[in-house]
Motif scaffolding. Structure first.
Motif, PDB file in Angstrom:
ATOM      1  N   PHE A 624       0.838  -1.212   0.000  1.00  0.00           N
ATOM      2  CA  PHE A 624       0.000   0.000   0.000  1.00  0.00           C
ATOM      3  C   PHE A 624       0.862   1.246   0.000  1.00  0.00           C
ATOM      4  CE2 PHE A 624      -3.894  -1.886   0.068  1.00  0.00           C
ATOM      5  CZ  PHE A 624      -4.003  -2.860   1.059  1.00  0.00           C
ATOM      6  N   ARG A 626       0.064   4.186   0.707  1.00  0.00           N
ATOM      7  CA  ARG A 626      -0.178   5.093   1.839  1.00  0.00           C
ATOM      8  C   ARG A 626       0.621   4.688   3.064  1.00  0.00           C
ATOM      9  NH1 ARG A 626      -6.294   6.011   2.787  1.00  0.00           N
ATOM     10  NH2 ARG A 626      -6.611   3.854   2.142  1.00  0.00           N
ATOM     11  N   ALA A 629       4.007   5.887   2.538  1.00  0.00           N
ATOM     12  CA  ALA A 629       4.052   7.334   2.765  1.00  0.00           C
ATOM     13  C   ALA A 629       4.083   7.635   4.252  1.00  0.00           C
ATOM     14  CB  ALA A 629       2.836   7.995   2.125  1.00  0.00           C
ATOM     15  N   LEU A 630       3.335   6.876   5.004  1.00  0.00           N
ATOM     16  CA  LEU A 630       3.326   7.083   6.458  1.00  0.00           C
ATOM     17  C   LEU A 630       4.699   6.831   7.051  1.00  0.00           C
ATOM     18  CD1 LEU A 630       1.827   7.634   9.048  1.00  0.00           C
ATOM     19  CD2 LEU A 630       1.258   5.219   9.188  1.00  0.00           C
ATOM     20  N   LEU A 633       6.904   9.652   6.377  1.00  0.00           N
ATOM     21  CA  LEU A 633       6.604  10.783   7.245  1.00  0.00           C
ATOM     22  C   LEU A 633       7.186  10.581   8.631  1.00  0.00           C
ATOM     23  CD1 LEU A 633       5.071  13.434   7.510  1.00  0.00           C
ATOM     24  CD2 LEU A 633       3.131  12.140   8.343  1.00  0.00           C
TER      25      LEU A 633
ATOM     26  N   VAL B  22      -2.315  13.385   1.923  1.00  0.00           N
ATOM     27  CA  VAL B  22      -1.582  12.312   1.229  1.00  0.00           C
ATOM     28  C   VAL B  22      -1.842  10.976   1.902  1.00  0.00           C
ATOM     29  CG1 VAL B  22       0.727  11.388   0.868  1.00  0.00           C
ATOM     30  CG2 VAL B  22       0.219  13.746   0.252  1.00  0.00           C
ATOM     31  N   LEU B  23      -1.888  11.012   3.229  1.00  0.00           N
ATOM     32  CA  LEU B  23      -2.034   9.741   3.944  1.00  0.00           C
ATOM     33  C   LEU B  23      -3.451   9.207   3.908  1.00  0.00           C
ATOM     34  CD1 LEU B  23       0.174  10.441   7.070  1.00  0.00           C
ATOM     35  CD2 LEU B  23       0.680   8.986   5.143  1.00  0.00           C
ATOM     36  N   ALA B  95      -3.472  -0.428  -6.350  1.00  0.00           N
ATOM     37  CA  ALA B  95      -2.161  -0.791  -6.918  1.00  0.00           C
ATOM     38  C   ALA B  95      -1.262  -1.327  -5.809  1.00  0.00           C
ATOM     39  CB  ALA B  95      -1.535   0.430  -7.580  1.00  0.00           C
ATOM     40  N   ASN B  96      -1.595  -2.527  -5.346  1.00  0.00           N
ATOM     41  CA  ASN B  96      -0.844  -3.050  -4.192  1.00  0.00           C
ATOM     42  C   ASN B  96      -0.198  -4.408  -4.482  1.00  0.00           C
ATOM     43  OD1 ASN B  96      -3.042  -4.634  -4.425  1.00  0.00           O
ATOM     44  ND2 ASN B  96      -3.673  -4.498  -2.286  1.00  0.00           N
TER      45      ASN B  96
END
Lengths: 648, 100
Positions: A624, A626, A629-630, A633, B22-23, B95-96
């Motif tokens: 994933f 996200r 991205a986490l 961060l 974004v998250l 998309a994983n």
């Protein structure tokens, strides 16, 4: 006054003497080693190409060595008695400053006796083996190994330092292993070879420890160096050296407690049994003790241990020999017993060294003759060795019978044959030792003589007389001349060697510069020798009563406790197994267990940890965007926080 | 009075809103917009600091950031278009495939 009487009957130790350099024809003494070694190299490396003429080379080499041995011997006789020790420097083996070892040959009366025995009897046995091994496809390899043995044995007796002796010692052990297991396809032979080697190894450990101790104490391992410095060493060191040398001798000479391999060694071809396990290799232990006589002279405890081992083995071997139906095993028990006599004599100090060697030389003749006779019988009876299948062979094998009987009369000690002259001085010297130990040793030796007469008479009666017990499928007849001539020569030696060596103190005087002098002999027919003769007659009569008059059963009867014990080698194997083998097996199994669970467990745990951790970590790869991205961060925040912390 | 601190505070707030976006958001286009928001927040911070220090370094860097943002948007939207054509979906969660 007992003082003067004691001095008149005392034995004298050998005077300390440095050998002179070899001169004249003795400078070629390296030929003694070169001939058989060259034979071994050519035969073993030449391979199948040398099969056709291999046995000729194999016989020629010991004969050549014997010829040179005779030349060197007569050269020695031409020197005065005090100049007979000659040293021939060959090369420097270890040129290290603190541990310098030169290899040289010491030609003195003691080593020349052995050289003549080894090459002489050895040549006869090689000639016999040409006939005995005639049908065997491995005959060339056999002669290669036999020559290797002769070379190693000659190095053993000729070396002028303990390290060279040890090299020869190991060489004969190797040759013995190769020859006992000559027919490798027989599992029994392979096992017997392993057993012989392992038992010898225990003895070798004793000898190598002795050499190490010698070097640590004296800084040298040459005979001259060690013997000249041994007077200054402590009693404890001398006793330790003596006991360690005794351990080495026990291994090689099949004395208690390392005796179990000798009977199994009969799996080898009969010439091997005759040469190695009767005449020469097994006598190397006696040589070691006699050669080290200055060490033993300085330690009464070591000498006592030697005599005890000798007397115990003497009886042990005799008892075993009484119950064996296998002719070779009966003779092997006899060898063990006779070497017990030699060891007993060697342990008596200067009073016995010369007699030990005399018996050794005579034994070489008659035991080799007996073994060759047994080999001839075995050869003719289709490799059968059970005496219960023999009987009445004197009719079909007259020459073998006569030579065997001469050897038999020699070994039991009937005058005028050898045994009478060589065995009785040993028994006398044992009694002359005095005290309880002397009485016990002398009685043991006397008893041994009686038992020897019993079992040897048993062998002769079961094999050569009585009713024929063999099947019609077997057709024994006399063996060819190539096999009978060595037996005849050995029979002549068996008959005359004892008288030749002992009468007129010939051997005693010859060996005096090396081993000292025993007390003067009290004559041939003393109470001891007559007592021994009486026991011999009694033993032979008992054997005749059991085996000569009655029929010999074809199947061995069950037997009482003593017979069963003797058939099992007096539980020698059972003791070795329970005391040494089983604990050893437990130890190895314990080690394997620790290796599997402990060591492997450690390694496997490490690997499992890595695997488990990586299995957990890979769950971070979720796919994933996200979550990635986490983590970016979080990482960035941590970095910034760290920077701020540093600044503050 | 409007101090440089206010500018920085505004930049931080915009940055946080952008990163949360974004998250949290699933639509790829919205994620791009939030990334643009983060970049612009940083631009604001740089300009505020330039004003604070009295030189033009911050403004020059802001120029650079804008250029890079533009280039990045081009490439990012091209990739997104390609993915959309293959999958008929603009969701980032779909998309994983590159997982354990």
């Amino acid at each position: 006054m007992t003082g003067s009487v004691a001095v008149a009957h005392a034995a004298h130790a050998a005077p300390a003497m440095a050998p002179m350099a070899a001169a004249g024809v003795q400078r070629a003494a390296w030929l003694l080693l070169a001939f058989p070694l060259a034979g071994a190299v050519v035969l073993l490396l030449g391979g199948k190409r040398t099969d056709k003429f291999g046995h000729l080379i194999g016989v020629a080499m010991p004969v050549a060595a014997f010829c040179y041995g005779l030349i060197a011997f007569f050269a020695m006789l031409s020197y005065p008695a005090s100049q007979r020790s000659r040293d021939l420097y060959l090369f420097t083996w270890i040129p290290v400053a603190g541990f310098h070892v030169d290899i040289g040959l010491l030609l003195d009366p003691l080593s020349m006796c052995f050289v003549l025995l080894i090459t002489g009897v050895g040549s006869l046995i090689h000639i016999y083996a040409v006939g005995y091994m005639a049908g065997d496809p491995g005959r060339r390899r056999f002669f290669g190994y036999m020559n290797l043995f002769v070379a190693a044995m000659l190095l053993l007796v000729l070396a002028d330092n303990y390290l060279g002796l040890y090299a020869g010692w190991e060489g004969v052990g190797l040759a013995s292993y190769l020859l006992i297991g000559f027919w490798q396809f027989k599992p029994a032979a392979a096992t017997a070879a392993k057993k012989a080697f392992i038992a010898n190894r225990v003895g070798d450990a004793g000898l190598s420890l002795a050499i190490m101790l010698m070097f640590a104490t004296f800084g040298t391992v040459t005979f001259v160096g060690v013997f000249s410095k041994s007077g200054a060493a402590s009693h404890g060191v001398m006793t330790a050296l003596g006991l360690l040398l005794l351990l080495g001798a026990c291994g090689k000479s099949a004395q208690l407690p390392l005796q179990s391999w000798l009977l199994d060694a009969m799996e080898g071809p009969t010439p091997v049994s005759a040469l190695i396990h009767a005449a020469t290799m097994v006598t190397a232990g006696v040589y070691l003790i006699v050669r080290s006589n200055p060490i033993f002279n300085l330690s009464g405890d070591a000498r006592l241990a030697v005599t005890v081992v000798g007397a115990a083995t003497l009886l042990f071997g005799a008892i075993i020999g009484c119950a064996k139906d296998d002719i070779k095993k009966a003779l092997a028990g006899s060898t063990m017993s006779q070497i017990g006599y030699m060891t007993l004599a060697a342990g008596l100090g200067p009073a016995g060294y010369a007699f030990a060697i005399a018996h050794l030389l005579a034994h070489g003749f008659f035991k080799a003759g007996l073994f060759l006779g047994a080999g001839s019988v075995k050869h003719e009876m289709d490799d059968e060795v059970d005496m219960r299948r023999f009987g009445a062979l004197r009719v079909v094998m007259p020459v073998t019978f006569v030579t065997f009987v001469i050897g038999y009369l020699a070994i039991i000690g009937v005058p005028p044959f050898s045994g009478f002259f060589t065995k009785d001085p040993i028994i006398e010297a044992a009694f002359a030792k005095g005290g309880t130990s002397g009485a016990i040793l002398g009685t043991a030796a006397l008893l041994g003589a009686g038992i020897t007469a019993f079992y040897m008479t048993r062998v002769v009666l079961m094999t050569f007389t009585g009713e024929r017990r063999w099947d019609d499928a077997v057709h024994p007849h006399e063996v060819p001349p190539v096999m009978t001539s060595p037996m005849v020569v050995l029979a002549v030696g068996s008959a005359g060697a004892g008288a030749f060596l002992i009468l007129g103190n010939r051997l005693v005087n010859f060996l005096a510069p090396v081993v000292g002098t025993p007390p003067p002999s009290k004559g041939l027919f003393t109470p001891v020798s007559i007592g021994a003769l009486a026991l011999v007659v009694v033993g032979a009569a008992i054997a005749w009563a059991i085996y000569g008059r009655r029929e010999v059963p074809a199947v061995a009867p069950a037997g009482r406790f003593a017979t069963v014990a003797a058939r099992k080698d007096l539980y020698g194997d059972a003791i070795n197994e329970s005391v040494l083998m089983r604990p050893g097996q437990w130890l190895t199994r314990l080690s394997v267990y620790f290796d599997n669970r402990g060591v492997d467990g450690l390694v496997n745990t490490l690997a499992a940890t890595m695997g488990g951790t990586s299995g957990r970590l890979r769950r971070l790869q979720t796919g994933f965007v996200r979550s990635y991205a986490l983590s970016m961060l979080v990482g960035a925040v941590l970095l910034v926080g760290a920077l701020l912390l540093v600044r503050i | 009075m409007v101090t440089p601190a206010h500018y920085i505070a505004l930049a931080v707030i915009l940055f946080v809103i952008g990163s949360v976006g974004v998250l949290v958001r699933r639509n790829a286009i919205v994620v791009f917009m939030c990334v643009e928001l983060m970049l612009n927040a940083v631009n604001l911070a740089f300009v505020g600091f330039a004003r604070l220090h009295g030189n033009l370094d911050g403004q020059v860097i802001a120029f650079f950031v804008m250029v890079i943002a533009a280039a990045e948007v081009v490439v990012g939207l091209a990739i997104l278009t390609a993915i959309f054509r293959a999958r008929r979906s603009a969701s980032v969660d779909e998309a994983n495939l590159l997982k354990y």
